[in-house]
Design an enzyme around this catalytic site. Structure first.
Site, mmCIF file in Angstrom:
data_model
loop_
_atom_site.group_PDB
_atom_site.id
_atom_site.type_symbol
_atom_site.label_atom_id
_atom_site.label_comp_id
_atom_site.label_asym_id
_atom_site.label_seq_id
_atom_site.Cartn_x
_atom_site.Cartn_y
_atom_site.Cartn_z
ATOM 1 N N ARG A 115 88.425 61.332 96.338
ATOM 2 C CA ARG A 115 88.350 59.930 96.750
ATOM 3 C C ARG A 115 88.699 58.974 95.614
ATOM 4 O O ARG A 115 89.056 57.825 95.865
ATOM 5 C CB ARG A 115 86.970 59.613 97.346
ATOM 6 C CG ARG A 115 87.054 58.558 98.429
ATOM 7 C CD ARG A 115 85.720 58.143 99.025
ATOM 8 N NE ARG A 115 84.939 59.241 99.531
ATOM 9 C CZ ARG A 115 83.843 59.728 98.922
ATOM 10 N NH1 ARG A 115 83.410 59.202 97.794
ATOM 11 N NH2 ARG A 115 83.186 60.730 99.448
ATOM 12 N N TYR A 149 98.747 35.286 107.394
ATOM 13 C CA TYR A 149 99.105 36.420 108.262
ATOM 14 C C TYR A 149 98.081 36.491 109.391
ATOM 15 O O TYR A 149 96.871 36.437 109.136
ATOM 16 C CB TYR A 149 99.064 37.677 107.390
ATOM 17 C CG TYR A 149 99.426 38.965 108.059
ATOM 18 C CD1 TYR A 149 100.674 39.145 108.631
ATOM 19 C CD2 TYR A 149 98.528 40.022 108.076
ATOM 20 C CE1 TYR A 149 101.011 40.351 109.222
ATOM 21 C CE2 TYR A 149 98.858 41.237 108.660
ATOM 22 C CZ TYR A 149 100.107 41.388 109.241
ATOM 23 O OH TYR A 149 100.426 42.588 109.814
ATOM 24 N N ASP A 209 97.826 36.381 99.067
ATOM 25 C CA ASP A 209 98.616 37.414 99.745
ATOM 26 C C ASP A 209 100.056 37.188 99.291
ATOM 27 O O ASP A 209 100.731 36.268 99.743
ATOM 28 C CB ASP A 209 98.458 37.271 101.259
ATOM 29 C CG ASP A 209 99.232 38.336 102.030
ATOM 30 O OD1 ASP A 209 100.191 38.907 101.463
ATOM 31 O OD2 ASP A 209 98.893 38.582 103.201
ATOM 32 N N LYS A 223 105.582 46.791 103.084
ATOM 33 C CA LYS A 223 106.801 45.994 103.181
ATOM 34 C C LYS A 223 107.769 46.350 102.046
ATOM 35 O O LYS A 223 108.438 47.349 102.105
ATOM 36 C CB LYS A 223 106.432 44.502 103.178
ATOM 37 C CG LYS A 223 105.301 44.156 104.143
ATOM 38 C CD LYS A 223 105.699 44.310 105.604
ATOM 39 C CE LYS A 223 104.522 44.318 106.576
ATOM 40 N NZ LYS A 223 103.661 43.152 106.537
HETATM 41 C C1 LIG Z 1 102.367 42.976 107.030
HETATM 42 C C2 LIG Z 1 101.584 42.003 106.265
HETATM 43 C C3 LIG Z 1 100.266 42.278 105.910
HETATM 44 C C4 LIG Z 1 99.536 43.509 106.382
HETATM 45 O O1 LIG Z 1 100.039 44.673 105.898
HETATM 46 P P1 LIG Z 1 99.853 46.088 106.642
HETATM 47 O O2 LIG Z 1 100.265 47.040 105.606
HETATM 48 O O3 LIG Z 1 100.761 46.029 107.835
HETATM 49 O O4 LIG Z 1 98.423 46.205 107.042
HETATM 50 C C5 LIG Z 1 99.594 41.351 105.148
HETATM 51 N N1 LIG Z 1 100.176 40.212 104.760
HETATM 52 C C6 LIG Z 1 101.437 39.902 105.092
HETATM 53 C C7 LIG Z 1 102.014 38.618 104.621
HETATM 54 C C8 LIG Z 1 102.182 40.786 105.861
HETATM 55 O O5 LIG Z 1 103.427 40.467 106.223
#
Ligand SMILES: *Cc1c(COP(=O)(O)O)cnc(C)c1O
Length: 401
Positions: free
Chosen positions: A62, A116, A188, A213
């Site tokens: 973990r 988001y 973010d 992403k």
């Molecule tokens: C896709 C996304 C997330 C979430 O990511 P996941 O890996 O799909 O959980 C968070 N913030 C932004 C800006 C995103 O585009």
């Protein structure tokens, strides 16, 4: 990591070098995939002595093994000011993990209105039942933001450019206000990554990314990260361990593979995105193109001031038209897949209707013709931009038919 003469390596070099410690890679270029739950101890005395609860110490699966440690270290090296990076099984898990590391019952969170959408949802479904209130603010209204703080406001969740509507906001100013009020600012930073926006250097306390992403970059893995300076990193890590978060070594190896080409992919996506957005901005069917790297677009000035790069994600809004016309446009495209997520090597499209995911701002924004509200978001991949433009023209022809 530093060069021979101690000059810090530039970001594109750190993308290649980061996390490749000899003790993790051995005689090969990449750290192998360490599939491991059990870590073995030499004898009873070794077991009884225990292992320090630090990164890079074998203990139990973990806490990860060299594949995950190498990825975390590479991400830390990309984020100036970071003492460490925690990996999470998704971007949303990273947002939740970071928020729960800095908030407790009775606290108030200020969340940017163009966050988001799942971040907005978790405020209601996860934070509210824990006794944490969330208030939303207009990203472009600094005074309104400052006025929302009270003595319970301990954290601020920022995102720039915002999801779907791609507004760039003044993150350094918002983070400075938060710091001044004694609150922790979390960003973010999925759109820009540290290559395009060094979040901690710009005044934020925690830099969050969905690695799904750009870092993954090939639409084949889910992962998230949060990086911070020493004190907050310790809190992030402790909370993630308490929640049992761990990422698989196979996914960590894929993310490392994606990371090595991040700089060159982002550069190419940004230049293609500018080319496509410029074409769209001259089209009579389009009322607004929101693409910060494009000169003349909303957000361009702040982007030029604060960012060191972009990516392929932007939105545009049809002039008038209706939902059926937009669907004809989208369905006629052959090179743009219809699907969520973005930042992969392939181009994607989705319709954008942000009204339901806003409360402190309106959609369409004030000052726009209210008929101009059918948005489309494109994630520009690595195809030849001339082919993408031709594909979009196919969409316009279908819409007019
Ligand atoms: C896709 C996304 C997330 C979430 O990511 P996941 O890996 O799909 O959980 C968070 N913030 C932004 C800006 C995103 O585009």
């Amino acid at each position: 990591m530093s060069g021979e003469d101690d000059r810090p390596l530039r970001p594109a070099t750190r993308v290649v070098e980061g996390g490749r410690r000899k003790e993790w890679t051995g005689a090969v270029v990449n750290p192998p995939v360490w599939r491991a739950s059990t870590h073995l101890y030499a004898d009873s005395a070794d077991l009884a002595a225990g292992r320090p609860n630090e990164d890079g110490q074998f203990y139990y699966g973990r806490r990860g093994a060299p594949t995950q440690w190498a990825l975390a270290e590479a991400l830390t090296e990309l984020e100036p000011g970071a003492a460490g990076t925690v990996l999470y099984p998704s971007g949303v898990a990273a947002i939740v993990g970071a928020l729960l590391a800095v908030l407790k019952s009775g606290d108030t969170l200020l969340m940017i209105d163009n966050a988001y959408e799942p971040s907005r949802v978790l405020a209601r479904t996860l934070l509210a039942p824990l006794g944490i209130e969330t208030r939303f603010f207009d990203p472009l209204d600094l005074d309104g933001f400052a006025a929302q703080f009270d003595d319970r406001t301990t954290a601020v969740l920022l995102e720039s450019p915002g999801s779907l509507t791609i507004e760039v906001c003044d993150v350094p100013a918002l983070a400075a206000i938060a710091r001044d009020k004694g609150a922790v600012s979390l960003l973010d930073n999925t759109w820009a990554s540290p290559l395009g926006f060094p979040a901690l250097e710009r005044g934020c306390d925690v830099a969050i990314m969905s690695l799904t992403k750009h870092v993954g970059g090939h639409s084949d893995l889910m992962m998230g990260s949060a990086a911070a300076g020493q004190t907050l990193y310790g809190r992030l890590r402790a909370k993630a361990q308490a929640m049992g978060h761990v990422v698989s070594p196979d996914d960590a190896a894929l993310a490392l593979r994606g990371l090595r080409t991040l700089a060159v992919r982002l550069e190419r996506e940004t230049s293609s995105c500018i080319e496509v957005a410029k074409h769209l901005s001259q089209h009579d069917e389009i009322a607004h193109v929101i693409c910060p790297p494009l000169e003349g677009s909303a957000g361009h000035e702040l982007w030029r001031r604060d960012f060191t790069g972009g990516c392929g994600l932007f939105s545009f809004v049809l002039k008038g038209r209706n939902e059926r016309a937009r669907a004809r446009f989208i369905d006629a495209l052959r090179l743009f897949g219809i699907g969520y997520s973005w930042g992969g090597y392939e181009s994607l499209v989705i319709p954008v209707d942000p009204a339901r995911a806003r409360s402190a701002t309106s959609w369409p924004p004030s000052g726009w013709d209210p008929a101009d509200k059918f948005g489309i978001r494109l994630s520009i991949g690595l195809e030849d931009p001339a082919d993408l433009i031709a594909d979009l023209e196919r969409g316009f022809a279908a819409m007019a038919a």
